[in-house]
Scaffold this motif. Structure first.
Motif, PDB file in Angstrom:
ATOM      1  N   GLY A  20       0.711  -1.116  -0.145  1.00 31.37           N
ATOM      2  CA  GLY A  20       0.072   0.065  -0.113  1.00 31.37           C
ATOM      3  C   GLY A  20       0.857   1.205   0.102  1.00 31.37           C
ATOM      4  N   ALA A  21       0.322   2.576  -0.358  1.00 32.59           N
ATOM      5  CA  ALA A  21       1.023   3.423  -0.632  1.00 32.59           C
ATOM      6  C   ALA A  21       1.104   4.078   0.958  1.00 32.59           C
ATOM      7  CB  ALA A  21      -0.047   4.965  -1.013  1.00 32.59           C
ATOM      8  N   ALA A  22       2.379   4.732   1.199  1.00 30.88           N
ATOM      9  CA  ALA A  22       2.788   5.237   2.468  1.00 30.88           C
ATOM     10  C   ALA A  22       1.834   6.243   2.889  1.00 30.88           C
ATOM     11  CB  ALA A  22       4.166   5.458   2.417  1.00 30.88           C
ATOM     12  N   ALA A  23       1.374   6.239   4.291  1.00 31.91           N
ATOM     13  CA  ALA A  23       0.602   7.394   4.683  1.00 31.91           C
ATOM     14  C   ALA A  23       1.566   8.167   5.641  1.00 31.91           C
ATOM     15  CB  ALA A  23      -0.780   6.635   5.341  1.00 31.91           C
ATOM     16  N   PHE A  24       1.329   9.504   5.547  1.00 29.14           N
ATOM     17  CA  PHE A  24       2.342  10.113   6.508  1.00 29.14           C
ATOM     18  C   PHE A  24       1.621  11.354   7.038  1.00 29.14           C
ATOM     19  CE2 PHE A  24       2.881  11.656   2.156  1.00 29.14           C
ATOM     20  CZ  PHE A  24       2.948  12.996   2.174  1.00 29.14           C
ATOM     21  N   ALA A  25       1.668  11.927   8.158  1.00 27.49           N
ATOM     22  CA  ALA A  25       1.260  13.055   8.802  1.00 27.49           C
ATOM     23  C   ALA A  25       2.069  14.188   8.557  1.00 27.49           C
ATOM     24  CB  ALA A  25       1.017  12.790  10.459  1.00 27.49           C
ATOM     25  N   THR A  26       1.539  15.312   8.460  1.00 30.06           N
ATOM     26  CA  THR A  26       2.239  16.576   8.060  1.00 30.06           C
ATOM     27  C   THR A  26       2.228  17.725   9.171  1.00 30.06           C
ATOM     28  OG1 THR A  26       2.211  15.934   5.601  1.00 30.06           O
ATOM     29  CG2 THR A  26       3.079  18.247   6.236  1.00 30.06           C
ATOM     30  N   THR A  27       3.106  18.282   9.356  1.00 33.14           N
ATOM     31  CA  THR A  27       2.901  19.627  10.259  1.00 33.14           C
ATOM     32  C   THR A  27       3.015  21.043   9.208  1.00 33.14           C
ATOM     33  OG1 THR A  27       3.968  18.520  12.290  1.00 33.14           O
ATOM     34  CG2 THR A  27       3.514  21.043  12.345  1.00 33.14           C
ATOM     35  N   TYR A  28       1.874  21.687   9.556  1.00 34.03           N
ATOM     36  CA  TYR A  28       1.728  23.036   8.703  1.00 34.03           C
ATOM     37  C   TYR A  28       1.958  24.160   9.781  1.00 34.03           C
ATOM     38  CZ  TYR A  28      -0.147  19.882   5.092  1.00 34.03           C
ATOM     39  OH  TYR A  28      -0.337  18.740   4.201  1.00 34.03           O
ATOM     40  N   TYR A  29       2.279  25.016   9.118  1.00 37.93           N
ATOM     41  CA  TYR A  29       2.639  26.709  10.091  1.00 37.93           C
ATOM     42  C   TYR A  29       1.894  27.607   9.136  1.00 37.93           C
ATOM     43  CZ  TYR A  29       6.477  23.771  11.975  1.00 37.93           C
ATOM     44  OH  TYR A  29       7.077  22.856  12.465  1.00 37.93           O
ATOM     45  N   VAL A  30       1.267  28.334  10.313  1.00 34.81           N
ATOM     46  CA  VAL A  30       0.597  29.517  10.027  1.00 34.81           C
ATOM     47  C   VAL A  30       1.106  30.774  10.622  1.00 34.81           C
ATOM     48  CG1 VAL A  30      -1.902  30.288   9.397  1.00 34.81           C
ATOM     49  CG2 VAL A  30      -1.578  27.941   9.433  1.00 34.81           C
ATOM     50  N   SER A  31       1.283  32.033   9.915  1.00 34.93           N
ATOM     51  CA  SER A  31       1.678  33.290  10.536  1.00 34.93           C
ATOM     52  C   SER A  31       0.958  34.319   9.796  1.00 34.93           C
ATOM     53  CB  SER A  31       3.151  33.274  10.689  1.00 34.93           C
ATOM     54  OG  SER A  31       3.526  34.624  11.002  1.00 34.93           O
ATOM     55  N   SER A  32       0.172  35.254  10.370  1.00 40.64           N
ATOM     56  CA  SER A  32      -0.308  36.197   9.941  1.00 40.64           C
ATOM     57  C   SER A  32       0.677  37.225   9.611  1.00 40.64           C
ATOM     58  CB  SER A  32      -1.535  37.021  10.836  1.00 40.64           C
ATOM     59  OG  SER A  32      -1.141  37.470  11.889  1.00 40.64           O
ATOM     60  N   SER A  33       1.939  37.378  10.264  1.00 38.75           N
ATOM     61  CA  SER A  33       2.689  38.481  10.331  1.00 38.75           C
ATOM     62  C   SER A  33       3.837  38.059   9.268  1.00 38.75           C
ATOM     63  CB  SER A  33       3.300  38.719  11.548  1.00 38.75           C
ATOM     64  OG  SER A  33       4.230  37.441  12.077  1.00 38.75           O
ATOM     65  N   THR A  34       4.157  36.963   9.111  1.00 31.41           N
ATOM     66  CA  THR A  34       5.303  36.851   8.315  1.00 31.41           C
ATOM     67  C   THR A  34       5.036  35.571   7.220  1.00 31.41           C
ATOM     68  OG1 THR A  34       6.317  34.892   9.599  1.00 31.41           O
ATOM     69  CG2 THR A  34       7.004  36.754  10.078  1.00 31.41           C
ATOM     70  N   GLY A  35       3.732  35.192   7.011  1.00 33.39           N
ATOM     71  CA  GLY A  35       3.327  33.958   6.123  1.00 33.39           C
ATOM     72  C   GLY A  35       2.878  34.488   4.778  1.00 33.39           C
ATOM     73  N   SER A  36       2.726  33.804   3.729  1.00 31.53           N
ATOM     74  CA  SER A  36       2.272  33.939   2.521  1.00 31.53           C
ATOM     75  C   SER A  36       1.297  32.671   2.075  1.00 31.53           C
ATOM     76  CB  SER A  36       3.262  34.289   1.429  1.00 31.53           C
ATOM     77  OG  SER A  36       2.762  34.145   0.194  1.00 31.53           O
ATOM     78  N   ASP A  37       0.329  32.779   1.450  1.00 29.77           N
ATOM     79  CA  ASP A  37      -0.552  31.727   1.180  1.00 29.77           C
ATOM     80  C   ASP A  37       0.072  30.723  -0.011  1.00 29.77           C
ATOM     81  OD1 ASP A  37      -2.270  31.909   3.093  1.00 29.77           O
ATOM     82  OD2 ASP A  37      -3.753  33.103   2.144  1.00 29.77           O
ATOM     83  N   ALA A  38       0.899  31.429  -0.715  1.00 35.58           N
ATOM     84  CA  ALA A  38       1.665  30.720  -1.760  1.00 35.58           C
ATOM     85  C   ALA A  38       2.799  29.978  -1.057  1.00 35.58           C
ATOM     86  CB  ALA A  38       2.440  32.122  -2.581  1.00 35.58           C
ATOM     87  N   ASN A  39       3.198  29.860   0.123  1.00 34.14           N
ATOM     88  CA  ASN A  39       4.208  29.087   0.644  1.00 34.14           C
ATOM     89  C   ASN A  39       3.665  27.719   0.638  1.00 34.14           C
ATOM     90  OD1 ASN A  39       5.715  31.517   1.051  1.00 34.14           O
ATOM     91  ND2 ASN A  39       5.412  31.660   3.212  1.00 34.14           N
ATOM     92  N   SER A  40       4.633  26.805   0.969  1.00 29.57           N
ATOM     93  CA  SER A  40       4.333  25.292   1.292  1.00 29.57           C
ATOM     94  C   SER A  40       3.730  25.187   2.795  1.00 29.57           C
ATOM     95  CB  SER A  40       5.411  24.256   1.205  1.00 29.57           C
ATOM     96  OG  SER A  40       6.759  24.779   1.920  1.00 29.57           O
TER      97      SER A  40
END
Length: 324
Positions: A20-40
């Protein structure tokens, strides 16, 4: 980025091994002051910026969405995905400083005001504004009028039109009122809205300045955890400002936990030296409450682990309304 890999070994009818395909959990980060919605958003150096972008994502069981401490969002968080048993989707904080703040409070910069005509002034608002029901002039709640400059006839009059807040002022509003002018960003929407999603965890958020619900649980949501959160500063003019509101479809939830909270039937007598109307004081475990009717009201104030504990400034009402 922390990943958990699960490899499933299946057997076909012919005995052939199928990986089966490998399943994985991901951590995402969000910042109103330094972020961009174009980031990964997969590292603290490349965070997303808006909650609207978070709401538009499909997350997998085990994923974590971390919001930067010290940052502020004038948006409503409405998760669109569910976790699973043993792999909840987690919304939490990262970094140092104060808790991430999801709030309706937005003070108009003093330099933003432009004279329109007569005593009518306007200032641009963030694109997330779609309505304003309440506007705070220092410590005084303003009067909403129909959207026309001719209707701005008295002190504290205001309205929203085409992305601008319009107010009455005889001179520049920043000097005429000499206090912050705060058109509330979250009107008639929950700050955190869980609708038909399950196996979610929320902690380390400050939720404040709302005129409806701080946290609203509806639909068939279940298996939810709320920990180390504060629901505070509810707008008093709101028709039903409630810190936590559970309004579920039948058959109702069986597993909603709140950690680090003190619960009372009435909004008075707070503090460990006073046990009037105390239903429970819980710091490290989930709690259960007596239910004598289909609809039940309680009051909560969150507190920290200091000695003596420090309590949130206001109590949040916990309204439970689902079939017995």
């Amino acid at each position: 980025m922390r990943r958990i890999f699960i490899i499933a070994l299946l057997m076909s009818p012919l005995g052939t091994q199928i990986w089966g395909a490998a399943a994985f959990a991901t951590t995402y980060y969000v910042s109103s002051s330094t972020g961009s919605d174009a980031n990964s958003a997969t590292s603290a150096s490349t965070p997303w910026q808006t909650i609207a972008h978070v709401n538009a994502q499909t997350f997998q069981p085990g994923d974590s969405i971390l919001f930067k401490r010290g940052d502020v969002w004038n948006e409503s968080l409405a998760p669109a995905s569910s976790g699973t048993s043993g792999s909840p989707i987690t919304f939490d904080a990262y970094g140092t400083g104060t808790a991430p703040n999801l709030t309706g409070y937005y003070a108009v910069p003093s330099s933003a005001w432009v004279l329109v005509t007569g005593n009518a002034w306007k200032a641009p608002l963030p694109a997330t504004y779609s309505t304003i029901n309440f506007c705070l002039f220092g410590s005084i709640w303003g009067q909403k009028v129909a959207a026309a400059t001719a209707n701005l006839t008295d002190q504290w009059d205001f309205y929203l039109a085409s992305g601008y807040v319009y107010v009455y002022a005889q001179t520049n509003p920043s000097t005429f009122y000499n206090e912050p002018i705060v058109p509330m960003a979250l009107s008639n929407v929950p700050v955190i809205n869980i609708n038909g999603q399950s196996w979610l965890t929320f902690q380390h958020f400050l939720v404040n300045w709302f005129d409806q619900y701080g946290v609203y649980v509806q639909g068939t949501s279940d298996h939810l955890i709320f920990a180390n959160m504060e629901a505070d500063s509810m707008i008093p003019q709101g028709t039903q400002p409630l810190g936590f509101y559970v309004n579920e479809s039948a058959p109702g939830p069986g597993d909603i936990k709140i950690y680090n909270a003190e619960v009372r039937q009435n909004d008075y007598g707070w503090g460990q030296a006073n046990d009037r109307n105390l239903l429970g004081r819980f710091s490290t475990q989930a709690f259960s409450l007596p239910r004598l009717a289909r609809t039940q009201d309680y009051f909560l104030r969150f507190y920290d682990s200091s000695s003596p504990p420090r309590y949130s400034r206001y109590a949040a009402a916990l309204h439970v309304d689902y079939p017995l």
